[in-house]
Design a protein around this motif. Structure first.
Motif, PDB file in Angstrom:
ATOM      1  N   TRP A   1       0.877  -1.171   0.000  1.00 39.14           N
ATOM      2  CA  TRP A   1       0.000   0.000   0.000  1.00 39.14           C
ATOM      3  C   TRP A   1       0.913   1.218   0.000  1.00 39.14           C
ATOM      4  CZ3 TRP A   1      -4.943   0.091   3.343  1.00 39.14           C
ATOM      5  CH2 TRP A   1      -5.653  -1.094   3.201  1.00 39.14           C
ATOM      6  N   THR A   2       0.523   2.267  -0.677  1.00 37.83           N
ATOM      7  CA  THR A   2       1.294   3.504  -0.632  1.00 37.83           C
ATOM      8  C   THR A   2       0.373   4.665  -0.309  1.00 37.83           C
ATOM      9  OG1 THR A   2       1.105   3.842  -3.025  1.00 37.83           O
ATOM     10  CG2 THR A   2       3.084   2.692  -2.232  1.00 37.83           C
ATOM     11  N   PHE A   3       0.975   5.708   0.249  1.00 40.56           N
ATOM     12  CA  PHE A   3       0.235   6.871   0.717  1.00 40.56           C
ATOM     13  C   PHE A   3       0.917   8.145   0.222  1.00 40.56           C
ATOM     14  CE2 PHE A   3      -0.028   3.390   3.649  1.00 40.56           C
ATOM     15  CZ  PHE A   3      -1.377   3.298   3.937  1.00 40.56           C
ATOM     16  N   ALA A   4       0.124   9.129  -0.108  1.00 42.88           N
ATOM     17  CA  ALA A   4       0.643  10.440  -0.479  1.00 42.88           C
ATOM     18  C   ALA A   4      -0.371  11.484  -0.041  1.00 42.88           C
ATOM     19  CB  ALA A   4       0.888  10.542  -1.980  1.00 42.88           C
ATOM     20  N   MET A   5       0.113  12.694   0.207  1.00 41.49           N
ATOM     21  CA  MET A   5      -0.768  13.810   0.529  1.00 41.49           C
ATOM     22  C   MET A   5      -0.668  14.842  -0.581  1.00 41.49           C
ATOM     23  SD  MET A   5      -2.264  13.029   3.347  1.00 41.49           S
ATOM     24  CE  MET A   5      -2.944  14.534   4.007  1.00 41.49           C
ATOM     25  N   GLU A   6      -1.799  15.441  -0.920  1.00 40.41           N
ATOM     26  CA  GLU A   6      -1.863  16.458  -1.964  1.00 40.41           C
ATOM     27  C   GLU A   6      -2.482  17.728  -1.396  1.00 40.41           C
ATOM     28  OE1 GLU A   6      -3.934  17.157  -6.324  1.00 40.41           O
ATOM     29  OE2 GLU A   6      -4.269  15.291  -5.246  1.00 40.41           O
TER      30      GLU A   6
END
Length: 66
Positions: free
Chosen positions: A11-16
């Motif tokens: 799983w990967t996570f990023a914030m925008e």
């Protein structure tokens, strides 16, 4: 269904930032992307709204639906 096999992609996570569209790198944990928000907010104190993007691998499982 979510792919839980050992060889599945993580799983990967990023914030925008929804104010300017800039985003953190995709990471395998929450902490780095949340740290990016803190740093982005320090240099852009009026950028208050963010979106979390989660990538979760899925795998089709053959069954009765075939």
């Amino acid at each position: 269904m979510p792919n839980s096999r050992p060889e599945a992609e993580p799983w990967t996570f990023a914030m925008e930032c929804t104010e300017c569209g800039k985003s953190s790198d995709q990471e395998t944990g929450h902490a780095p992307s949340l740290g990016w928000v803190t740093e982005h907010l320090k240099t852009n104190p009026d950028h208050l709204d963010y979106r979390e993007r989660i990538t979760r691998p899925y795998r089709a499982v053959p069954g009765a639906w075939q």
